[in-house]
Design an enzyme around this catalytic site. Sequence first.
Site, mmCIF file in Angstrom:
data_model
loop_
_atom_site.group_PDB
_atom_site.id
_atom_site.type_symbol
_atom_site.label_atom_id
_atom_site.label_comp_id
_atom_site.label_asym_id
_atom_site.label_seq_id
_atom_site.Cartn_x
_atom_site.Cartn_y
_atom_site.Cartn_z
ATOM 1 N N LYS A 189 -5.754 8.557 15.432
ATOM 2 C CA LYS A 189 -4.413 8.628 16.031
ATOM 3 C C LYS A 189 -4.553 9.390 17.343
ATOM 4 C CE LYS A 189 -2.066 7.175 12.279
ATOM 5 N NZ LYS A 189 -1.330 5.909 12.224
ATOM 6 N N HIS A 225 -7.598 -1.451 5.334
ATOM 7 C CA HIS A 225 -7.698 -2.393 6.452
ATOM 8 C C HIS A 225 -9.126 -2.516 7.003
ATOM 9 C CE1 HIS A 225 -3.492 -1.934 6.095
ATOM 10 N NE2 HIS A 225 -3.317 -0.936 6.924
ATOM 11 N N LYS A 278 -3.666 1.696 22.084
ATOM 12 C CA LYS A 278 -3.665 0.986 20.805
ATOM 13 C C LYS A 278 -4.562 -0.232 20.932
ATOM 14 C CE LYS A 278 -0.670 -1.123 17.305
ATOM 15 N NZ LYS A 278 -1.276 -0.564 16.098
ATOM 16 N N ASP A 338 -2.528 -6.469 2.176
ATOM 17 C CA ASP A 338 -3.197 -5.684 3.209
ATOM 18 C C ASP A 338 -2.896 -6.434 4.491
ATOM 19 O OD1 ASP A 338 -5.121 -4.814 5.142
ATOM 20 O OD2 ASP A 338 -6.197 -3.870 3.488
ATOM 21 N N HIS A 339 -1.986 -5.890 5.292
ATOM 22 C CA HIS A 339 -1.462 -6.736 6.369
ATOM 23 C C HIS A 339 -2.525 -7.069 7.419
ATOM 24 C CE1 HIS A 339 -0.818 -2.941 8.589
ATOM 25 N NE2 HIS A 339 -0.729 -3.668 9.679
ATOM 26 N N LYS A 395 0.842 -1.177 0.000
ATOM 27 C CA LYS A 395 0.000 0.000 0.000
ATOM 28 C C LYS A 395 0.886 1.240 0.000
ATOM 29 C CE LYS A 395 -1.670 1.708 3.729
ATOM 30 N NZ LYS A 395 -1.426 2.350 5.027
ATOM 31 N N LYS A 426 -3.546 -10.845 9.881
ATOM 32 C CA LYS A 426 -3.618 -10.924 11.348
ATOM 33 C C LYS A 426 -4.446 -12.149 11.733
ATOM 34 C CE LYS A 426 -3.095 -5.979 12.223
ATOM 35 N NZ LYS A 426 -1.866 -5.851 12.980
ATOM 36 N N GLU A 462 -5.330 4.214 17.920
ATOM 37 C CA GLU A 462 -3.868 4.212 18.050
ATOM 38 C C GLU A 462 -3.467 5.328 18.986
ATOM 39 O OE1 GLU A 462 -1.804 4.278 14.325
ATOM 40 O OE2 GLU A 462 -2.822 2.492 13.603
#
Length: 510
Positions: free
Chosen positions: A359, A258, A364, A194-195, A165, A199, A233
Amino acid sequence: MTNPFREHLVSRNSAEPCTVVIFGATGDLTHRKLIPALYNLAVDGELPPGVRIVGFARRDKSDQVFREGLEEVNRKVSRSGHDDAIWSSFVGNIEYHRSEFGDLDGYKSLADRLDEIDRERGGKGNRLFYIASAPDFFDDILDYLKQAGLNACRDGCWSRVIVEKPFGTDLATAQHLNEVVNRTFEEKDTYRIDHYLGKETAQNLMVLRFANAIFEPLWNSRYIEQVQITCSENLGMEGGRGGYYDTAGALRDMVQNHLLQLLSLVAMEPPTDLSADGVRDEKVKVLRSLRQWDTPEKVAENVVRGQYVAGSIDGRGVPGYREEDRVDPESMTEAYVALRLRIDVWRWSGVPFYIRMGKRLPKKATEISVHFKEAPDVLFSALPGGTTGSNVLVIRIQPDEGISLRMVSKLPGTNLRLEPVKMDFHYSTSFGKGSPEAYERLLLDAMAGDATLFARRDEVEEAWRFIDHIQRAWHASDNPPPMTEFVAGSWGPKEADDLLKADGHAWRRL
Ligand code: BG6
């Protein structure tokens, strides 16, 4: 009767020996994610023997200096720690190839070197190209790979590309990039990473829904009141990230990819099988069914954008978004976004889905919560304290991966009093071992030719189509929806609470 899930699991391909070429090998992603992922696969004995890694980048470096830089970071970030003996055999497979991204000769010499590696090692010629450079170079890299013939597969071997990305910055740029990628590689050889899909808990969503008979009959608008996806986050713009982030914003940085991917896993219909296209066919239908917020009024009604002002997190003072390093002091980029989404299919008719991402929130955490309708209010409503709310199924994506179910129980004692209780499953205690990093699983899947956990062309484009309307309204010269503010370390702007309040709901407290 045959079971397609079982057949797929049994027949899942295994990763094959190949040479991995990483473009942008001197960057952060390579050091902090890709090499540690490959190293940890080696530690676990999952990396196929014969995998060779070539780092391709512009800076002048010897193999030795390149390897030392990788080692320094691996010592700090590797999931399983750093074992000198394993590292020294692993690093022997890594080398550096210096070239400009726009220099065809660099790709031709890469092609020669890859052939040489195969001759030295008896490799079949399998190649996995990982484009981890800045997006400005994507076009060049893909074009030159083709010109150097590196996309071509010889007998029985394969050539695949993983693209990092951001996959475009809007629908038009994503379509352009898709054209460029698919000029060089067929769609079946294209892996848009797309990490979040790598997961562990994201992967478990399909298992939770389709391997447990109790959930699916309830998974619809008859029983579900609302669904929330929260990604919070506590970090801000550390490490020079402000430069990139200020051009992207929360919506493009995390929602387009995501969080819409998580949404599609929660809302999709059961696939007919677990093949890559079987799963992605169902996911893309969810994205295609999103009601479009295609006027400024609809955007104002359903989307809240915000920026943090100076505040504190964990007792430490932090700057406001516009005071962050490399952020424009007059920036109109959102560091927080909350949305109400509607999925116009029978299953979800009338059920709002809410997404929020920010953010500099208090901590997190990423989670999905499915809020069921309350039990009929006939038996216990007259009790002190009432019936104490509905069942909520919470899927914790990170940290403390797991699943919990909120239920109502009788408080022990001679009186009839009700209290909420939680049934809780934690990966760490149930399985006694940590989950692999997302990149480990995804790299292995790409080596095995399994694209299930990668975004397909149409998924990326559908997601952009939805996001583009919102961006357009935000950047309109005439009466754009406001930018709200919240204090860093709080749970976001009041307007995001109002968004849910209007439907009689509230954000779940994490
Ligand atoms: C990246 C975003 O894709 O994902 C970052 O660019 C974000 O802004 C990160 O912080 C979050 O990933 P994770 O795995 O830490 O939740």
